[in-house]
Enzyme design. Structure first.
Site, PDB file in Angstrom:
ATOM      1  N   GLY A 159       3.530   0.191  -4.542  1.00 30.20           N
ATOM      2  CA  GLY A 159       3.902   0.292  -3.092  1.00 30.20           C
ATOM      3  C   GLY A 159       3.126   1.175  -2.562  1.00 30.20           C
ATOM      4  O   GLY A 159       2.688   2.018  -3.012  1.00 30.20           O
ATOM      5  N   CYS A 160       3.113   1.116  -1.243  1.00 27.86           N
ATOM      6  CA  CYS A 160       2.006   2.102  -0.147  1.00 27.86           C
ATOM      7  C   CYS A 160       2.714   3.453  -0.396  1.00 27.86           C
ATOM      8  O   CYS A 160       1.959   4.420  -0.577  1.00 27.86           O
ATOM      9  CB  CYS A 160       2.025   1.527   1.252  1.00 27.86           C
ATOM     10  SG  CYS A 160       3.264   0.907   1.888  1.00 27.86           S
ATOM     11  N   TYR A 161       3.831   3.498   0.159  1.00 31.85           N
ATOM     12  CA  TYR A 161       4.744   5.047   0.041  1.00 31.85           C
ATOM     13  C   TYR A 161       4.562   5.347  -1.477  1.00 31.85           C
ATOM     14  O   TYR A 161       4.202   6.560  -1.446  1.00 31.85           O
ATOM     15  CB  TYR A 161       6.175   4.575   0.502  1.00 31.85           C
ATOM     16  CG  TYR A 161       6.363   4.646   1.784  1.00 31.85           C
ATOM     17  CD1 TYR A 161       6.018   5.727   2.609  1.00 31.85           C
ATOM     18  CD2 TYR A 161       7.229   3.724   2.499  1.00 31.85           C
ATOM     19  CE1 TYR A 161       6.408   5.758   3.984  1.00 31.85           C
ATOM     20  CE2 TYR A 161       7.686   3.685   3.732  1.00 31.85           C
ATOM     21  CZ  TYR A 161       7.220   4.825   4.590  1.00 31.85           C
ATOM     22  OH  TYR A 161       7.730   4.852   5.885  1.00 31.85           O
ATOM     23  N   ALA A 162       4.835   4.549  -2.322  1.00 30.81           N
ATOM     24  CA  ALA A 162       4.841   4.967  -3.925  1.00 30.81           C
ATOM     25  C   ALA A 162       3.590   5.554  -4.235  1.00 30.81           C
ATOM     26  O   ALA A 162       3.424   6.575  -4.968  1.00 30.81           O
ATOM     27  CB  ALA A 162       5.317   4.111  -4.654  1.00 30.81           C
TER      28      ALA A 162
ATOM     29  N   ALA B   9       0.975   6.894  -2.346  1.00 28.83           N
ATOM     30  CA  ALA B   9       0.789   8.283  -1.916  1.00 28.83           C
ATOM     31  C   ALA B   9       1.625   9.456  -2.404  1.00 28.83           C
ATOM     32  O   ALA B   9       1.307  10.492  -2.943  1.00 28.83           O
ATOM     33  CB  ALA B   9       0.755   7.972  -0.501  1.00 28.83           C
TER      34      ALA B   9
END
Length: 880
Positions: A697-700, A702
């Site tokens: 995931g994108c949040y994950a 970063a």
């Protein structure tokens, strides 16, 4: 043609001198030498299972290859000649736990460093408490009788404390507090009871090691008539090193190394090449100047195999067991010579011996004679050191070809003195464009990858180049190599004259050069053919590819691009991936499935006309059976893609064809049968071998990159405050992507139990708290991450950890200030910065930004596709 793959690098060691940006280095091991479980002294043998366990543990800071190699090197000498470690008083008070843990590791694997410590800061405190003002003359402590009594008692106390701490960790340590150093007065009238060391009691040290004890020495000396004298700990360590002649002399430092004018840690100094230049620099003054001079004076009296390291006590394992190191490494090295004709060589027989020494086969002398005959009639330039431990020969451009590195041969001694990197640095200065070849099965291909801008593989050979930026030239170079192989690199006369004589052999055996910091660090990722070079920043797209996909299982055909099908292309991520595939030289988007857009023409893809389809699970199964697709990309919402994945599974059962699946949803991120596709943290070889890949995931992404370097230093649960632009909420209308609702507003959601909280915690192996928000900008994520620490650290310490961890990663940029969302939008990587530490030094705030549609989704997907399909990892991706 004699290629650079014919390189004798039997004992790889490398560390680039810090005048240019620093790289890594490796220390050599003699050819054919197998790692030994214990040293050659009488010290107790280390149990092999225990050693294996420790090797595995040490592999967290370096690769298993690195650890085994350094162990083999360090145990190739008698135990007392492994290392002398000087420990300052500040280390004993502030970092004793880190020091003892590191020494316990060394002891467990059968290594016995000799410790000599001081206690300067503690002595200053005690003297002030006693009403005695410390006095120094020319940097040397003036020691009267009262000061000497205080110092003697303090040294004994600190020595015993260190011994007890080591014993608590199961390490047998021997306090050696008297009679270790013989001395005479340095100048009694000027400095009082200060000694000049005249001898070292090696027998007591050797006896302690033979009995399995770490020797712990104080920096106190005695005269012949028994008078105790104070000796500076650095001086004591230097005299001890002169007596022992160890492989390593280590100075533990709170700063962790020497720093240049810009405040950057100096990775390495090669004294023979760099000393005069360094000492002429304005910033080299005061303590730095004195330290470099003292170390040069020391190394001038020791074998060239000895090196000095200045490191932080917490980095001792990384310094000793990884190519990249952790502090500042200082060696004598060797100056380089050059020749442009055979007459420049003083001894042609010596040159012939160098060329023959690594040559395999019964015709070696004949081949070398013909090679020398060619060199006598054609232009070339050779580079070598005085003892001829290293030799490189470059053939100039001819017939429209680039300059070619024809021969590179390095001995073990050459690697120990860092000549290999010195030679290559010179080559880069004098030859702005260079081509060479290496055998694909070379066990240490990474060193060459690190030196190159590009590469291509054909029939077991890898052609490398640097300095060639024109796309047409690169294409022609690759075309010639693909059609003609190694022969295209050399002058036709050379080929015709030497090809038959050389037969299928080369001038030297395959290299044994070790992996370096610039390519990753080795410490954390294996050398894999699918990620074959270090691309210079700012050069745009990577153009090279591997026409022979590695690992022998992928469907990227030699004659056609990989065929891609995109299931669920309506969303923002799907559109970004289409744009990337359109510029990819080796991927062809054949099918795009979207129920809402079925029948419409696909926009933004120029390679062919594509019409949106509404593919069913049965369609997918039948396409997989026929082998129509090489890679399926599932760009569907969470919980939707399972029927399509199952269909691919069914199609595989009825076919020998095995496509790759990359799923952008969260459906398989917790399925252990799938490979988690975060290349910067997951071994790239695992991704390259995978057929089922879950895209993070994108949040994950970063959050993990923002926390991972500090996992071993966590003192509690990290808290992640994340804010995303509204593109992260998808295209389906909702309050979280309603611009009117977001204007002058910020919306928190899923305040506990968000799926990315579980994802990050699972992958890092440590629980985290994640609090997501959405704001009014369109694309880009910002994380502010509060990280508790299990020990006191400085902002510089932490930033260095991140710089070391992500050195060579083209899509991770470590910056000083907290990064901004507006600077990451539209870019393909992650920026990490901030690194602000609280007053207690036990909590740090790290900030990370990422474009949620690119590295957070589409770019990362393309990285995984490239690796899994056998292409270069960054192919089709503009690097940061």
């Amino acid at each position: 043609m004699f290629s650079a793959c014919a390189v004798a690098l039997r004992a790889g060691a490398r560390r680039t001198v810090r005048r240019l940006p620093s790289k890594g280095r490796a220390l050599p091991v003699a050819a054919g030498r197998q790692p030994r479980a214990f040293s050659s002294s009488a010290a107790p043998a280390t149990d092999l299972s225990t050693r294996s366990m420790i090797v595995q543990t040490l592999s967290s800071v370096g690769s298993k290859r690195e650890v085994q190699q350094y162990l083999s090197l360090f145990t190739s000498v008698s135990s007392q000649r492994f290392a002398v470690i000087k420990v300052g008083g500040a280390i004993l008070t502030d970092y004793i736990d880190e020091l003892c843990s590191s020494l316990a590791f060394l002891h467990t694997v059968g290594l016995y460093p000799i410790i000599v410590h001081g206690a300067g800061p503690q002595l200053n405190t005690l003297l002030e408490q006693a009403g005695i003002e410390p006095q120094f003359e020319e940097g040397i402590r003036v020691t009267d009788a009262k000061t000497l009594r205080v110092a003697r008692d303090l040294f004994l106390k600190e020595n015993l404390n260190l011994v007890n701490k080591l014993e608590e960790k199961g390490v047998h340590a021997q306090p050696l507090t008297t009679g270790m150093f013989r001395a005479e007065y340095l100048d009694k009238e000027k400095w009082g009871f200060v000694g000049k060391v005249t001898g070292v009691n090696k027998q007591s040290i050797e006896t302690a090691i033979s009995n399995g004890y770490l020797p712990i020495l104080t920096s106190m000396a005695e005269t012949d008539d028994g008078q105790i004298l104070n000796v500076n700990a650095d001086v004591a360590a230097a005299e001890l090193a002169r007596a022992i002649e160890p492989l390593k002399v280590v100075y533990l430092s709170e700063k962790g190394g020497l720093f240049d004018a810009a405040g950057q840690k100096i990775s390495a100094i090669n004294l023979d090449e760099e000393y005069d230049h360094l000492m002429s620099q304005e910033w080299v003054r005061y303590g730095t100047r004195l330290k470099i001079k003292e170390i040069k004076d020391l190394l001038d009296t020791l074998p060239r195999t000895t090196s000095v390291a200045i490191i932080h006590p917490g980095d001792l394992q990384k310094e000793l067991f990884t190519d990249s190191g952790a502090g500042t490494l200082i060696r004598r090295g060797n100056k380089l010579l050059s020749a442009t004709s055979l007459s420049n060589f003083k001894d042609l027989d010596a040159l012939k011996s160098v060329l023959v020494r690594d040559r395999e086969g019964p015709d070696s002398l004949t081949t070398v004679d013909k090679y020398l005959e060619f060199l006598g009639e054609n232009p070339f330039k050779a580079y070598y050191d005085g003892p001829m431990n290293a030799l490189a020969i470059v053939l100039p451009p001819s017939n429209g070809r680039q300059a070619t590195l024809a021969t590179l041969t390095i001995t073990k001694s050459g690697w120990l003195t860092n000549v290999a990197d010195n030679i290559f640095t010179t080559l880069q200065k004098e030859h702005p464009r260079l081509v060479w070849t290496v055998r694909e099965d070379d066990e240490n291909l990474g060193w060459f990858f690190d030196k190159a801008d590009g590469s291509i593989t054909r029939n077991g050979d890898v052609m490398f180049w640097y300095g060639i930026e024109n796309g047409d030239e690169i294409v022609q170079l690759m075309k010639d190599f693909t059609q003609h192989g190694r022969a295209m690199l050399g002058d036709s006369n050379l080929e015709s004259r030497l090809h038959r004589a050389a037969s299928n052999a080369h001038i030297a055996s395959k290299p044994a050069v070790q992996q370096a910091r610039g390519y990753s660090t080795l410490a954390r990722r294996p050398v894999v053919p699918s990620a074959p070079f270090s691309q210079t920043k700012g050069r745009g797209y990577v153009t090279q590819t591997n026409p022979n996909p590695p690992y022998g299982k992928k469907n990227a055909s030699k004659s056609q691009p990989a065929r891609v099908a995109l299931i669920g292309a309506r969303g923002y991520t799907g559109q970004e991936l289409i744009r990337l595939l359109d510029s990819h030289p080796n991927m062809d988007l054949r099918h795009v499935s979207s129920r809402e857009l079925a029948g419409k023409a696909l926009e933004g893809y120029t390679k062919r006309d594509v019409i949106y389809e509404n593919l069913s699970a049965e369609d997918v199964r039948d396409m997989e059976k026929r082998g129509d697709i090489d890679c399926w990309v599932m760009a569907l919402p969470n919980g939707v893609c399972k029927p399509f994945v199952d269909a691919v599974y069914e199609g595989r059962k009825a076919s020998n064809h095995k496509s790759v699946i990359v799923d952008l949803s969260a459906d398989y991120r917790f399925d252990n049968s799938w490979t988690y596709g975060l290349p910067e943290l997951v071994p790239r070889a695992n991704i390259a071998e995978a057929t089922n890949i879950s895209n993070p995931g994108c949040y994950a992404t970063a959050a993990q990159l923002g926390i991972a370097p500090l996992v071993e230093h966590l003192g509690g649960m990290p808290h992640i405050f994340g804010i995303s632009g509204y593109s992260g909420a998808g295209t389906k209308p909702s309050p979280k992507n309603d611009v009117a609702n977001l204007t002058n507003n910020i919306i928190p959601y899923s305040l506990t139990g968000h799926i990315h909280e579980r994802e990050v915690s699972t992958q890092l192996g440590a629980p985290v708290a994640f609090i997501p928000h959405v704001a009014v900008w369109f694309r880009g994520i910002h994380h502010t991450i509060s990280i508790p620490l299990n020990k006191t650290m400085t902002s510089r310490d932490i930033r260095q950890i991140y710089q070391d961890r992500y050195a060579g990663e083209k899509l991770v940029k470590v910056v000083g200030e907290a990064p901004l969302v507006k600077n990451i939008a539209g870019k393909h990587g992650v920026e990490i910065g901030g690194f602000e530490v609280d007053k207690a030094g036990k909590r740090v705030v790290v900030c990370a930004t990422i474009d949620n549609l690119l590295k957070g989704a589409a770019t990362q997907c393309l990285q995984n596709m490239n690796l899994a399909l056998g292409y270069a990892e960054y192919e089709g991706i503009p690097v940061m």
